[in-house]
Motif scaffolding. Structure first.
Motif, PDB file in Angstrom:
ATOM      1  N   TYR A   1      57.622 -32.474  21.217  1.00 54.28           N
ATOM      2  CA  TYR A   1      57.422 -31.544  20.088  1.00 54.28           C
ATOM      3  C   TYR A   1      56.613 -30.340  20.553  1.00 54.28           C
ATOM      4  O   TYR A   1      56.007 -30.360  21.634  1.00 54.28           O
ATOM      5  N   LYS A   2      56.579 -29.331  19.715  1.00 57.24           N
ATOM      6  CA  LYS A   2      55.870 -28.111  20.101  1.00 57.24           C
ATOM      7  C   LYS A   2      54.385 -28.274  19.811  1.00 57.24           C
ATOM      8  O   LYS A   2      53.952 -28.275  18.668  1.00 57.24           O
ATOM      9  N   GLY A   3      53.623 -28.447  20.873  1.00 61.49           N
ATOM     10  CA  GLY A   3      52.188 -28.625  20.734  1.00 61.49           C
ATOM     11  C   GLY A   3      51.558 -28.534  22.108  1.00 61.49           C
ATOM     12  O   GLY A   3      52.255 -28.359  23.109  1.00 61.49           O
TER      13      GLY A   3
ATOM     14  N   ASP B   1      46.377 -30.659  17.451  1.00 63.98           N
ATOM     15  CA  ASP B   1      47.297 -30.337  16.348  1.00 63.98           C
ATOM     16  C   ASP B   1      48.600 -29.771  16.930  1.00 63.98           C
ATOM     17  O   ASP B   1      48.635 -29.343  18.091  1.00 63.98           O
ATOM     18  N   PHE B   2      49.637 -29.830  16.131  1.00 66.75           N
ATOM     19  CA  PHE B   2      50.933 -29.339  16.607  1.00 66.75           C
ATOM     20  C   PHE B   2      51.607 -28.520  15.519  1.00 66.75           C
ATOM     21  O   PHE B   2      51.270 -28.640  14.328  1.00 66.75           O
ATOM     22  N   LYS B   3      52.522 -27.715  15.968  1.00 62.63           N
ATOM     23  CA  LYS B   3      53.207 -26.793  15.062  1.00 62.63           C
ATOM     24  C   LYS B   3      54.039 -27.590  14.038  1.00 62.63           C
ATOM     25  O   LYS B   3      54.718 -28.543  14.430  1.00 62.63           O
ATOM     26  N   PRO B   4      53.931 -27.215  12.778  1.00 59.99           N
ATOM     27  CA  PRO B   4      54.723 -27.986  11.786  1.00 59.99           C
ATOM     28  C   PRO B   4      56.204 -27.999  12.150  1.00 59.99           C
ATOM     29  O   PRO B   4      56.744 -27.010  12.641  1.00 59.99           O
TER      30      PRO B   4
ATOM     31  N   SER C   1      60.218 -28.001  11.572  1.00 57.19           N
ATOM     32  CA  SER C   1      61.066 -27.223  10.650  1.00 57.19           C
ATOM     33  C   SER C   1      61.619 -28.150   9.569  1.00 57.19           C
ATOM     34  O   SER C   1      61.600 -29.389   9.732  1.00 57.19           O
TER      35      SER C   1
ATOM     36  N   SER D   1      42.380 -33.162  15.077  1.00 60.32           N
ATOM     37  CA  SER D   1      43.361 -32.175  14.615  1.00 60.32           C
ATOM     38  C   SER D   1      44.770 -32.776  14.672  1.00 60.32           C
ATOM     39  O   SER D   1      45.633 -32.439  13.860  1.00 60.32           O
TER      40      SER D   1
ATOM     41  N   SER E   1      47.530 -33.066  11.637  1.00 63.22           N
ATOM     42  CA  SER E   1      48.927 -32.622  11.768  1.00 63.22           C
ATOM     43  C   SER E   1      49.904 -33.752  11.435  1.00 63.22           C
ATOM     44  O   SER E   1      50.931 -33.536  10.797  1.00 63.22           O
TER      45      SER E   1
END
Lengths: 784, 254
Positions: free
Chosen positions: B43-45, B97-100, B102, B131, B135
């Motif tokens: 995932y994007k993080g 934390d990671f980007k929510p 989609s 964090s 998330s």
């Protein structure tokens, strides 16, 4: 001289045929109008009186008032238009039916010197001409004999030519038939000479009066007959018949396999002195499946024996409750009673044995668990003897694999056994494999083997008893398991087979399977066995025997088996959802496969249906047969072979004919004697068999009539009461009390005539004349 | 000369053999077994794979201790991968934390979990209210808006699928509980806050990448047991709640 005679003199018409008269008003006036007109009459009369006050002569006043009154009276008559209605009437007699029970139970006699019930009735008729003559004077009487059917007779014919030989007593049906037999008669009363040993509709209601609703239904039925029933309870000279009989067996029409099936056997014991107990047995075919001992109590006649058994096979079954025949007994045919039950599955019990947890196991277990009709028992090998063991047992949740309990004691309780990637070697002895083979071949169980690197040849099943029931041949020399992705191809049979059917449209069905994700890995087997059917093949892999099969099914003795040569069918589930599909195809595949494996009647191609399960000898019965072809479509091109087998093993051929409905055939059969019969029908198209169906049925006649030998007073009393009448007893040549028949007679109107007086011209002349006379006198004496 | 002929013949045989191997249809080519593979979620993080060896070590322990055949290859999948649904169990780890995700990814994850997938989430931060934790909660709130992340009770099947576990473990004991989201009688989302992967991760020198505190090796052993139980749960669901197991389980719980 009465009014009619006076009238005859007045009227210039012949009114001699009329015997009644009635005064009527011709004018259709409302009560208010009548009151108003009458009030107006008296008002005018009053005014007339008042207007004569000026006259001194009383005579003249009276005369004037009289003139006015007469004129007004005639006016009133014209207003009311009175008339005399002459009627010619005749009193009508009610119609009644006298029914004589000529069933077998009426002929019972222990001592030939004493009169039977039937002879008692005949003697009464012979000795009491006057009673019946009087009856015929008061009523229009029709006589009938009844048992199984209603037959018109006369007193002399009944006495001379009718015997008590009918195999049933159907009181309700007989009374219902009266209307059909003589619809114009409109019977108001029925005099019923019977012993009350009914075995028709009425006993059906009366034997099941457990709730208020039952009682209400019984009452409603008797009321619906719409006739007063006057039972004449007919006693023979000897009523103490020694007998042990099964009155009835209370059992459900449906039972569940391997689930307790409970029945009540109602036994009546009469006059059997010196007996302390009676053994009661329950049989299926020739096998005794349950026994009980009935302990007798002093003075008690009616007993209920509760019995229980565990049906071991699904299907339509006939069971028989029986008690031994004793030499003292008057009747022995009532010592057995058969009943029908359709044994079905409440749940399909599946034994799921998994060699090691995999995603295939995960999704199959999920699919089976989601079906409420499946009772799933799983055993998974979570650790092998080769795994790291350095952990105390108490810190692990593992349980021993109870092989003995499962494969020796409990195996018969399962409908399907599934081996999912399971190598039996370390856990299951060869003896247990043999048990599984017998469970399938002899007991009709089902077996499924699902592929993987521990299945088929790789699981060491070559040359084992399991090999005998598998639908595929496995060869010791072939590759154990091959990897590689492939999309299986449905065979023509597979495309229409219920196991793989998702859509009835064949092209659509094939397309649905083609859209599924690829499977991965296949257990290589030699070929499907001779009678096995491959439903899906590998698209490319072949050997000298043809395409490599992926799913194969087969009959195996009495049971069925299935082989799935891959452990990746789960790819039809979650991975298919990932590309926009649903788990429906995967779940349908397994649910349909289980239905086919357990021979679910829903998938039978040949199905027999009967209107009832109990019939009477001599009655023609209609047998229906529904036939579907291998594509599960109704067909009328099937060749039907069918026969009825009697209890003694005699076979009678049945000739089924097509009906207008596609796939429906009918035949008729008339059983000649009582017993348990079985219809066997099989169908084929060309050389291909569509299967067969077996439907047993029961024919019981005399047995029904001898279920109870004693008089059934209560039943007759109840019927009488519910119909609004009362029963009497015929004993010692006479009735215990008078039969209270409905003697109210109806009057029939044959003709009528109306005589009117108001419309005569004379009336108008009289009115005019009196008014004129009043006017003249008034003028003369100075009144205005 | 003869020697050359032999060499030439050998070469021809070798070439023919190689050709033959390639000519055999793939179905008959022996490849790997149909193993259970646990994929790591990409995932994007900052760091979606805090320890690259955790799953490999867990697979090794599962293979040696149980009958389950687990693939030891490293497999990464993202929620956008078509392959996601080919892996019924995915592991999501992280410390930050990671980007929510989609909306499409959330929808896909919901379908995956609803129809049989299992997601093991592991907070590798070793801290309370990290964090990553925030998330994760935000993400799960979007996947199952009407469901709550709740503590798994002591009687949850996960604590008895293979080992009888009375407590949970990990690199650090941040929380005494596992958390999860139930769908019916299944818990497809399992959430550990104790850096389970950190306890399992092996070093390049044959030892362990992290210390387990405060319990040391016993805590690591219990971490492996928990990992094995979670994988067993993903494979067998409530098998250990079947009636046949209950008397044994109750006896061993005493």
């Amino acid at each position: 001289m009465n009014f009619m005679e006076i009238l005859k003199k007045i009227v210039d018409k012949d009114i001699s045929s009329f015997n009644e008269f009635k005064f009527k008003l011709g004018a259709e006036l409302s009560p208010l109008m009548i009151v108003l007109i009458t009030a107006a009459f008296f008002l005018f009369l009053y005014l007339a009186g008042r207007s004569t006050k000026g006259l001194k002569s009383k005579r003249r006043r009276v005369m004037l008032i009289a003139f006015r009154s007469i004129a007004l009276a005639f006016i009133l008559m014209i207003a009311f238009q009175p008339k005399i209605e002459l009627r010619e009437t005749k009193e009508l007699k009610n119609s009644m039916a006298v029914l004589f029970d000529n069933s077998l139970s009426m002929s019972l006699e222990k001592d030939a010197k004493k009169l039977s019930r039937f002879e008692t009735v005949k003697k009464y008729i012979e000795d009491n001409d006057s009673y019946f003559n009087k009856l015929e004077e008061d009523f229009n009487v029709d006589y009938y004999a009844f048992g199984k059917e209603l037959k018109s007779t006369s007193l002399s014919e009944f006495v001379e030519g009718v015997n008590a030989d009918q195999s049933n007593t159907k009181i309700g049906e007989a009374i219902e038939s009266l209307k059909k037999e003589n619809p114009k008669a409109e019977y108001t009363d029925v005099m019923l000479f019977s012993d009350g040993n009914d075995n028709g509709k009425i006993s059906g209601f009366a034997s099941n009066l457990n709730t208020a609703l039952d009682k209400e239904l019984f009452k409603k039925y008797v009321k619906s007959l719409d006739i007063k029933i006057h039972p004449v309870i007919t006693e023979g000279e000897e009523e103490d018949f020694p007998d042990i009989g099964i009155k009835r067996v209370v059992a459900d029409k449906f039972g569940f396999i391997r689930t307790p099936f409970e029945i009540e056997v109602h036994i009546r014991i009469n006059g059997m002195k010196g007996m302390s107990s009676v053994p009661v047995a329950l049989k299926e075919g020739d096998n005794i499946i349950s026994t009980e001992t009935l302990v007798l109590e002093s003075g008690k006649k009616d007993y209920t024996v509760n019995m229980k058994f565990y049906p071991q096979q699904i299907g339509k079954k006939v069971y028989t409750a029986l008690i031994p025949n004793y030499s003292k007994e008057l009747i022995e045919t009532n010592n057995r009673k058969s009943f029908y039950a359709n044994i079905i599955r409440d749940k399909t019990r599946v034994l799921f044995v998994v060699g090691s947890p995999t995603w295939d196991e995960r999704f199959l277990r999920r699919a089976l668990k989601s079906n409420p009709n499946i009772d799933l028992i799983s055993f998974m090998i979570l650790r092998t003897r080769y795994d790291y063991l350095n952990v105390p047992e108490k810190e692990m949740s593992l349980i021993p694999f109870p092989t003995r309990e499962i494969f020796e004691r409990e195996l018969h309780t399962f409908d399907v056994v599934i081996f999912c990637n399971f190598d039996y070697g370390p856990y299951v002895s060869r003896r247990y494999l043999n048990n599984i083979k017998n469970y399938v071949e002899k007991d009709g169980g089902a077996f499924v083997m699902i592929g993987g690197d521990k299945s088929f040849l790789a699981g060491g099943y070559f040359n084992t008893p399991i090999n005998d029931i598998l639908p595929v041949e496995i060869s010791s020399g072939s590759t154990l398991f091959s990897y590689g992705k492939f999309n299986p191809v449905l065979t023509d049979t597979g495309n229409t087979h219920p196991v793989l059917r998702i859509d009835y449209d064949e092209d659509m069905n094939r397309q649905l399977y083609e859209a599924l994700p690829a499977l991965e890995g296949i257990n290589t087997v030699l070929r499907p066995k001779r009678d096995a059917v491959s439903l899906m093949n590998h698209p490319k892999a072949r050997n000298e025997h043809g395409a490599a099969p992926v799913v194969v099914i087969s009959e195996a003795g009495k049971g069925r088996s299935m082989a799935v040569m891959t452990d990746t069918l789960w790819k039809w589930n979650l991975p298919y959802i990932g590309i926009g599909g649903s788990p429906r195809i995967y779940e349908n595949f397994w649910h349909n496969a289980l239905k086919w494996l357990v021979k679910d009647p829903e998938l039978d191609l040949v199905k027999l249906t009967l209107k009832d399960t109990n019939f009477s000898a001599g009655d023609a019965m209609k047998i229906r047969l529904r036939v579907l072809n291998h594509k599960y479509q109704p067909t009328d091109s099937a060749k039907i072979t069918a026969e009825v087998k009697t209890e003694s093993g005699k076979a009678i051929k049945l000739d089924f004919k097509k009906t207008d409905s596609l796939g429906e055939y009918t035949a008729s059969f008339t059983p000649k004697e009582e017993g348990i019969y079985s219809i066997e029908a099989s169908a084929r198209i060309g050389k291909k068999s569509l299967g067969k169906d077996i439907h047993p049925f029961i024919v019981e006649d005399a047995q029904a009539e001898y279920q109870e030998l004693e008089l059934n007073r209560k039943l007759l009393d109840d019927i009488a009461l519910m119909s609004g009448a009362k029963s009497v007893t015929l004993k010692n040549g006479g009735f215990s009390e008078n039969v209270e028949l409905d003697t109210t007679k109806e009057e029939q109107l044959l003709g009528k005539m109306e005589i009117t007086f108001w419309d005569s011209k004379v009336n108008f002349v009289i009115i005019f004349m009196f008014l004129m006379m009043e006017w003249y006198i008034r003028r003369k004496y100075g009144l205005y | 000369m003869e020697r050359r002929n032999v060499q030439q013949a050998s070469l021809i045989v070798l070439v023919m053999a190689i050709c033959l191997v390639f000519m055999i249809p793939p179905v008959f080519a022996l490849q790997r077994k149909n193993e259970v593979v646990i994929a790591q979620l990409k995932y994007k993080g900052l760091e979606f794979e805090p320890y690259s060896t955790s799953l490999n070590m867990l697979a090794q322990y599962i293979v040696t201790r149980t009958s389950v055949s687990v693939g030891r290859e490293r497999k990464l999948v993202s929620l956008d991968d078509k392959e996601l649904f080919d892996y019924p169990m995915i592991y999501m780890a992280g410390a930050y934390d990671f980007k929510p995700f989609s909306d499409t990814q959330i929808k896909k994850l919901r379908a995956y979990l609803t129809f049989g997938g299992t997601l093991l989430i592991d907070d590798a931060s070793g801290k309370k209210n990290s964090s990553f934790d925030k998330s994760v909660k935000r993400m799960l709130g979007r996947v199952f808006p009407s469901k709550k992340l709740s503590r798994l009770g002591d009687d949850h099947t996960i604590f008895q699928t293979f080992y009888m576990l009375k407590r949970i473990a990990g690199r650090k004991l941040v929380s005494a509980y596992l958390y999860g989201i139930d769908i019916g009688d299944i818990t497809p989302v399992i959430y550990s806050r104790n850096d389970l992967g950190g306890a399992l991760a092996g070093s390049d020198f044959g030892g362990w990448e992290n210390e387990c505190t405060p319990g040391g090796d016993r805590q690591r052993e219990m971490s492996f047991r928990l990992g094995i139980n979670i994988v067993m749960y993903a494979l067998t669901a409530n098998y250990k709640k079947d009636q046949v197991h209950i008397p044994f389980i109750l006896k061993r719980r005493k």
